[in-house]
Design a protein around this motif. Structure first.
Motif, PDB file in Angstrom:
ATOM      1  N   GLY A  54       0.779  -1.218   0.000  1.00 35.80           N
ATOM      2  CA  GLY A  54       0.000   0.000   0.000  1.00 35.80           C
ATOM      3  C   GLY A  54       0.811   1.268   0.000  1.00 35.80           C
ATOM      4  N   ALA A  55       2.137   1.193   0.026  1.00 37.68           N
ATOM      5  CA  ALA A  55       2.951   2.405   0.039  1.00 37.68           C
ATOM      6  C   ALA A  55       3.206   2.869  -1.376  1.00 37.68           C
ATOM      7  CB  ALA A  55       4.279   2.126   0.742  1.00 37.68           C
ATOM      8  N   SER A  56       3.140   4.176  -1.579  1.00 34.79           N
ATOM      9  CA  SER A  56       3.357   4.735  -2.901  1.00 34.79           C
ATOM     10  C   SER A  56       4.824   5.008  -3.125  1.00 34.79           C
ATOM     11  CB  SER A  56       2.563   6.044  -3.053  1.00 34.79           C
ATOM     12  OG  SER A  56       2.936   6.707  -4.232  1.00 34.79           O
ATOM     13  N   ASP A  57       5.373   4.537  -4.264  1.00 34.71           N
ATOM     14  CA  ASP A  57       6.762   4.798  -4.590  1.00 34.71           C
ATOM     15  C   ASP A  57       6.978   6.243  -4.992  1.00 34.71           C
ATOM     16  OD1 ASP A  57       7.409   2.176  -4.097  1.00 34.71           O
ATOM     17  OD2 ASP A  57       7.093   1.534  -6.173  1.00 34.71           O
ATOM     18  N   ASP A  58       5.919   6.980  -5.301  1.00 36.16           N
ATOM     19  CA  ASP A  58       6.043   8.352  -5.766  1.00 36.16           C
ATOM     20  C   ASP A  58       5.692   9.365  -4.688  1.00 36.16           C
ATOM     21  OD1 ASP A  58       6.711   7.424  -8.297  1.00 36.16           O
ATOM     22  OD2 ASP A  58       4.608   7.193  -8.847  1.00 36.16           O
ATOM     23  N   GLY A  59       5.222   8.933  -3.533  1.00 37.00           N
ATOM     24  CA  GLY A  59       4.814   9.862  -2.490  1.00 37.00           C
ATOM     25  C   GLY A  59       6.007  10.411  -1.729  1.00 37.00           C
ATOM     26  N   ALA A  60       5.708  11.362  -0.815  1.00 35.58           N
ATOM     27  CA  ALA A  60       6.770  11.989  -0.044  1.00 35.58           C
ATOM     28  C   ALA A  60       7.503  10.989   0.845  1.00 35.58           C
ATOM     29  CB  ALA A  60       6.176  13.114   0.806  1.00 35.58           C
ATOM     30  N   GLY A  61       6.799   9.924   1.279  1.00 31.58           N
ATOM     31  CA  GLY A  61       7.434   8.939   2.129  1.00 31.58           C
ATOM     32  C   GLY A  61       8.589   8.221   1.464  1.00 31.58           C
ATOM     33  N   ALA A  62       8.573   8.120   0.124  1.00 30.67           N
ATOM     34  CA  ALA A  62       9.641   7.427  -0.587  1.00 30.67           C
ATOM     35  C   ALA A  62      10.952   8.193  -0.507  1.00 30.67           C
ATOM     36  CB  ALA A  62       9.240   7.221  -2.047  1.00 30.67           C
ATOM     37  N   ARG A  63      10.914   9.514  -0.317  1.00 31.81           N
ATOM     38  CA  ARG A  63      12.119  10.350  -0.258  1.00 31.81           C
ATOM     39  C   ARG A  63      12.415  10.838   1.153  1.00 31.81           C
ATOM     40  NH1 ARG A  63       9.481  11.101  -4.977  1.00 31.81           N
ATOM     41  NH2 ARG A  63      10.706  11.160  -6.897  1.00 31.81           N
ATOM     42  N   ALA A  64      11.617  10.413   2.120  1.00 33.95           N
ATOM     43  CA  ALA A  64      11.771  10.920   3.480  1.00 33.95           C
ATOM     44  C   ALA A  64      13.025  10.365   4.147  1.00 33.95           C
ATOM     45  CB  ALA A  64      10.542  10.556   4.307  1.00 33.95           C
ATOM     46  N   THR A  65      13.656  11.199   4.947  1.00 37.16           N
ATOM     47  CA  THR A  65      14.794  10.782   5.768  1.00 37.16           C
ATOM     48  C   THR A  65      14.472  10.862   7.253  1.00 37.16           C
ATOM     49  OG1 THR A  65      15.694  13.038   5.789  1.00 37.16           O
ATOM     50  CG2 THR A  65      16.416  11.572   4.008  1.00 37.16           C
ATOM     51  N   HIS A  66      13.432  11.640   7.620  1.00 38.95           N
ATOM     52  CA  HIS A  66      13.075  11.830   9.018  1.00 38.95           C
ATOM     53  C   HIS A  66      11.559  11.742   9.178  1.00 38.95           C
ATOM     54  CE1 HIS A  66      17.134  13.450   9.041  1.00 38.95           C
ATOM     55  NE2 HIS A  66      17.103  13.495  10.350  1.00 38.95           N
ATOM     56  N   LEU A  67      11.132  11.500  10.399  1.00 44.27           N
ATOM     57  CA  LEU A  67       9.714  11.518  10.764  1.00 44.27           C
ATOM     58  C   LEU A  67       9.513  12.668  11.745  1.00 44.27           C
ATOM     59  CD1 LEU A  67       7.016  10.012  10.343  1.00 44.27           C
ATOM     60  CD2 LEU A  67       7.523   8.740  12.428  1.00 44.27           C
ATOM     61  N   ALA A  68       8.772  13.680  11.312  1.00 43.31           N
ATOM     62  CA  ALA A  68       8.545  14.867  12.131  1.00 43.31           C
ATOM     63  C   ALA A  68       7.163  14.817  12.765  1.00 43.31           C
ATOM     64  CB  ALA A  68       8.673  16.130  11.285  1.00 43.31           C
ATOM     65  N   THR A  69       7.073  15.205  14.029  1.00 42.68           N
ATOM     66  CA  THR A  69       5.794  15.366  14.702  1.00 42.68           C
ATOM     67  C   THR A  69       5.538  16.856  14.855  1.00 42.68           C
ATOM     68  OG1 THR A  69       6.107  13.303  15.942  1.00 42.68           O
ATOM     69  CG2 THR A  69       4.418  14.818  16.743  1.00 42.68           C
ATOM     70  N   LEU A  70       4.482  17.337  14.217  1.00 37.08           N
ATOM     71  CA  LEU A  70       4.168  18.758  14.203  1.00 37.08           C
ATOM     72  C   LEU A  70       2.896  19.040  14.982  1.00 37.08           C
ATOM     73  CD1 LEU A  70       4.780  19.500  10.398  1.00 37.08           C
ATOM     74  CD2 LEU A  70       6.386  19.823  12.294  1.00 37.08           C
TER      75      LEU A  70
END
Length: 249
Positions: free
Chosen positions: A191-207
């Motif tokens: 279910g993960a998209s290869d084109d979404g922002a998660g594919a290029r993410a290096t960190h997980l931010a809590t805002l």
């Protein structure tokens, strides 16, 4: 007489048959119209990670514990995860029932995520995969950030815009380091998209953001090419205003 009566019965039967077909066609068309109207009201469908079985507190999520389903945007909780890679391997702090969306609240209370402070009315916690590499390693919780969202395609060939201004950064951790410590563990690509922002993410931010901003950033994490943070100086409270740029500047 008998032949005439037989013909009349056949005509009536044929008339009833035609009327039934016409009414059925009208019913199908009306159902389709109402379905389209409901979809327009509910908004586009977004991916949502949900539990496929009852899970008690303390459970460490496995790939088989979750699934990705599509739900209308208006029904998706702002703090819900859309990518199973961000939840698999993490330990639950709260129970999940079968079908429940997996949200930030399932892993940490609002107070623990913000150093013991409670959220103000209208505020929401949102975990967001962001790019930035080692430049983000020195950023501390409590910093104020602007969120940049980059999208591809369209008439202009793509653009980058300031999606949210002056948001509070409640927490930030490298995805690779978190995986090594077992917080993310084995990652599922279902279910993960290869084109979404998660594919290029290096960190997980809590805002800490408003509900409106949380919905916008959740959609960005799914559909945008990349999401980045711009850290503000402590004394800089100036509004940025509408700001966007494309290939032509």
């Amino acid at each position: 007489m008998r032949a005439l009566a037989r013909k009349q019965r056949l005509r009536r039967g044929l008339a009833f048959l035609v009327a039934s077909v016409v009414l059925a066609a009208f019913a199908v068309a009306e159902v389709e119209r109402r379905t389209r109207a409901a979809d327009e009201i509910a908004g586009p469908r977004l991916p949502l990670v949900r539990a496929v079985r009852d899970l008690p507190p303390g459970s460490r999520l496995r790939p088989s514990d979750v699934a990705v389903v599509g739900v209308p945007a208006s029904f998706a909780p702002p703090s819900a995860f859309s990518d199973p890679r961000l939840v698999v391997g993490r330990r639950l702090r709260a129970p999940l029932l079968r079908g429940d969306p997996v949200t930030v609240a399932a892993f940490a209370s609002q107070q623990s995520a913000r150093g013991g402070r409670s959220l103000a009315p209208g505020q929401r916690l949102l975990e967001l995969p962001v790019a930035g590499g080692s430049a983000l390693d020195s950023v501390a919780a409590g910093a104020r950030v602007d969120v940049l969202v980059s999208v591809e395609g369209g008439v202009d060939g793509g653009r980058t815009e300031v999606a949210v201004e002056n948001a509070e950064l409640a927490a930030l951790r490298p995805l690779a380091a978190a995986a090594g410590e077992g917080d993310l563990g084995e990652r599922s690509t279902a279910g993960a998209s290869d084109d979404g922002a998660g594919a290029r993410a290096t960190h997980l931010a809590t805002l800490v953001v408003s509900t409106r901003a949380a919905v916008r950033l959740t959609a960005a994490a799914v559909f945008a090419r990349e999401v980045r943070l711009l850290v503000r100086p402590d004394s800089d409270e100036r509004p940025v205003g509408p700001l966007a740029a494309g290939p032509g500047g």
